[in-house]
Design an enzyme around this catalytic site. Structure first.
Site, PDB file in Angstrom:
ATOM      1  N   LYS A   1      -4.946   0.459   5.814  1.00 44.82           N
ATOM      2  CA  LYS A   1      -6.318   0.669   6.284  1.00 44.82           C
ATOM      3  C   LYS A   1      -6.465   0.574   7.803  1.00 44.82           C
ATOM      4  O   LYS A   1      -7.319   1.218   8.390  1.00 44.82           O
ATOM      5  CB  LYS A   1      -7.249  -0.331   5.605  1.00 44.82           C
ATOM      6  CG  LYS A   1      -7.277  -0.170   4.092  1.00 44.82           C
ATOM      7  CD  LYS A   1      -8.644   0.175   3.594  1.00 44.82           C
ATOM      8  CE  LYS A   1      -8.661   0.692   2.174  1.00 44.82           C
ATOM      9  NZ  LYS A   1      -7.986  -0.164   1.193  1.00 44.82           N
TER      10      LYS A   1
ATOM     11  N   GLU B   1     -17.968  -0.517   4.685  1.00 46.60           N
ATOM     12  CA  GLU B   1     -18.051  -1.006   3.314  1.00 46.60           C
ATOM     13  C   GLU B   1     -16.666  -1.515   2.945  1.00 46.60           C
ATOM     14  O   GLU B   1     -15.672  -1.119   3.552  1.00 46.60           O
ATOM     15  CB  GLU B   1     -18.429   0.136   2.365  1.00 46.60           C
ATOM     16  CG  GLU B   1     -17.275   1.029   1.899  1.00 46.60           C
ATOM     17  CD  GLU B   1     -16.569   1.800   3.002  1.00 46.60           C
ATOM     18  OE1 GLU B   1     -17.199   2.033   4.049  1.00 46.60           O
ATOM     19  OE2 GLU B   1     -15.383   2.152   2.821  1.00 46.60           O
TER      20      GLU B   1
ATOM     21  N   SER C   1       1.202   0.703  -0.282  1.00 46.62           N
ATOM     22  CA  SER C   1       0.047   0.737   0.617  1.00 46.62           C
ATOM     23  C   SER C   1      -0.370  -0.614   1.174  1.00 46.62           C
ATOM     24  O   SER C   1      -1.003  -0.684   2.223  1.00 46.62           O
ATOM     25  CB  SER C   1      -1.136   1.392  -0.110  1.00 46.62           C
ATOM     26  OG  SER C   1      -1.349   0.779  -1.368  1.00 46.62           O
TER      27      SER C   1
HETATM   28  C1  LIG Z   1      -7.997   0.228  -0.268  1.00 42.66           C
HETATM   29  C2  LIG Z   1      -6.623   0.249  -0.782  1.00 42.66           C
HETATM   30  C3  LIG Z   1      -6.160   1.286  -1.623  1.00 42.66           C
HETATM   31  C4  LIG Z   1      -7.042   2.378  -2.146  1.00 42.66           C
HETATM   32  O1  LIG Z   1      -7.702   3.131  -1.197  1.00 42.66           O
HETATM   33  P1  LIG Z   1      -7.235   4.593  -0.792  1.00 42.66           P
HETATM   34  O2  LIG Z   1      -8.267   5.030   0.169  1.00 42.66           O
HETATM   35  O3  LIG Z   1      -7.200   5.423  -2.023  1.00 42.66           O
HETATM   36  O4  LIG Z   1      -5.911   4.463  -0.161  1.00 42.66           O
HETATM   37  C5  LIG Z   1      -4.833   1.276  -1.994  1.00 42.66           C
HETATM   38  N1  LIG Z   1      -4.001   0.293  -1.601  1.00 42.66           N
HETATM   39  C6  LIG Z   1      -4.422  -0.737  -0.827  1.00 42.66           C
HETATM   40  C7  LIG Z   1      -3.442  -1.788  -0.446  1.00 42.66           C
HETATM   41  C8  LIG Z   1      -5.728  -0.788  -0.391  1.00 42.66           C
HETATM   42  O5  LIG Z   1      -6.118  -1.805   0.378  1.00 42.66           O
END
Ligand SMILES: *Cc1c(COP(=O)(O)O)cnc(C)c1O
Length: 385
Positions: free
Chosen positions: A82, A104, A369
């Site tokens: 993020k 948000e 992610s």
């Molecule tokens: C917010 C988040 C997601 C999902 O959001 P996307 O916008 O679809 O990437 C996935 N993995 C993590 C670690 C997150 O914090």
């Protein structure tokens, strides 16, 4: 429209004017070397990029299929992808002269990333978060407040991500000097495009890294899909290549139970948060509540570019249940010493599922992610049930 029939700008006229200022400034900014250099400077020196592409040797041996590589977005400052987008948009807000940033947040990850960059760049920060998420992700709330942000607990409706977005949009509309820093590849134009631009560094890096490490492209790439930012960030660099691309939504307790967060499995198109896309809705067109064990996947829509990539068949969208995500979470932790976010665990679970369909000389890139520290309470509470 940008993405076939999907996307657009379904908002009141006053908001359109504001969005178009942002859109124009974004177009100018990405052609401005000074802006790009500053963005890249922070990615390198502050976020810690490039993030490694790690060959998960133990997991690969255990599964016995294609080589599994993990794109380590969990190692970024603040623990997820993020921050890439938060830095880009905050720099844009500053460029426009907007000094109050709102955001948000679901899992709290985007809120923490936004509060962090606001502390860094000296911006005022307000974060809207659903009441249920405030409870689920309490440590992140404490962090945001420590970083100087005001956290607004949103009590309406389900008290999760959708309602937090609703409230943020209303605030955005009502306050002229406010910049809305959207955390996923969703919302009205130009947000999906901006978020993609600031996240595509993931795939650009991964493509170079795999070519260096394997000498060839992967056979498949996999990412979890909430709104779709980490996934579009990975996919963009590979869309023209000959390989399989998988986006993984949260199947919650199972698609057939209705308690899930898979907007695409529903195959219903509608308008939500300023965009036209696939949305979970009942036969009367009412938005259905999304459910996933993972707060970051708990969103009833999906970014418009994903809707388009699904429609043209370039990306295959599927889903993984809470149960399988938890198993993948435990497996990666034990085999590799990496505690993944529950969102990312969905992508790992999917890679585990498909790895055997490929040869051992093939490789699969999974977008890790984020890190799982924020999810430990969720996992610990499971044991008590
Ligand atoms: C917010 C988040 C997601 C999902 O959001 P996307 O916008 O679809 O990437 C996935 N993995 C993590 C670690 C997150 O914090």
């Amino acid at each position: 429209m940008k993405y076939g029939e999907f996307g657009g700008q379904y908002v009141p006229q006053e908001l359109k004017e504001k969005l178009n200022i942002i859109k124009n400034e974004f177009k100018n900014a990405i052609k401005d070397k000074k802006f790009i250099d500053e963005y890249k400077y922070y990615l390198k020196q502050y976020v810690g990029r490039p993030s490694p592409l790690y060959y998960a040797c133990n997991l690969t041996k255990y599964i016995g299929g294609a080589k599994i590589y993990l794109k380590r977005e969990d190692l970024n400052h603040t623990g997820a992808h993020k921050i890439n987008n938060a830095i880009g948009q905050a720099l844009l807000a500053k460029r426009i002269g907007m000094t109050h940033v709102i955001a948000e947040t679901g899992a709290g990850q985007h809120g923490v990333a936004t509060a962090t960059v606001c502390a860094l760049l000296g911006l005022k920060c307000t974060v809207f978060m659903g009441e249920v998420d405030v409870k689920r992700q309490h440590v992140n709330v404490e962090k945001m407040e420590m970083l100087g942000a005001t956290v607004v607990s949103v009590k309406r409706g389900n008290g999760t991500l959708k309602e937090a977005v609703d409230e943020a949009f209303e605030y955005f509309l009502d306050h002229k000097d406010v910049f809305y820093l959207i955390g996923s590849a969703v919302g009205p134009e130009p947000y999906p495009e901006m978020v993609k631009f600031f996240q595509r560094v993931i795939g650009d890096e991964a493509r170079k890294q795999i070519l260096k490490q394997e000498g060839k492209l992967p056979s498949a790439i996999v990412a979890s899909v909430g709104g779709g930012s980490n996934s579009i960030g990975l996919f963009t660099a590979f869309l023209k290549d000959k390989l399989d691309i998988y986006g993984v939504e949260g199947a919650g307790l199972g698609i057939s139970t209705g308690k899930h967060a898979s907007a695409i499995s529903n195959n219903k198109i509608g308008v939500l948060h300023g965009m036209k896309t696939y949305i979970m809705q009942d036969d009367n067109g009412n938005i259905k509540d999304a459910y996933s064990i993972s707060a970051g996947l708990d969103y009833p829509g999906i970014g418009p570019e994903h809707a388009y990539l699904n429609k043209i068949g370039r990306v295959k969208y599927d889903s993984i249940t809470d149960k399988d995500a938890i198993s993948a979470f435990k497996l990666l932790t034990r085999l590799e010493g990496i505690i993944p976010a529950l969102e990312s665990s969905h992508a790992i679970a999917y890679a585990i599922k498909i790895a055997k369909k490929y040869n051992k000389s093939d490789s699969i890139i999974v977008n890790l992610s984020g890190r799982g520290d924020k999810d430990l309470n969720t996992i610990l509470n499971l044991k008590k049930d």
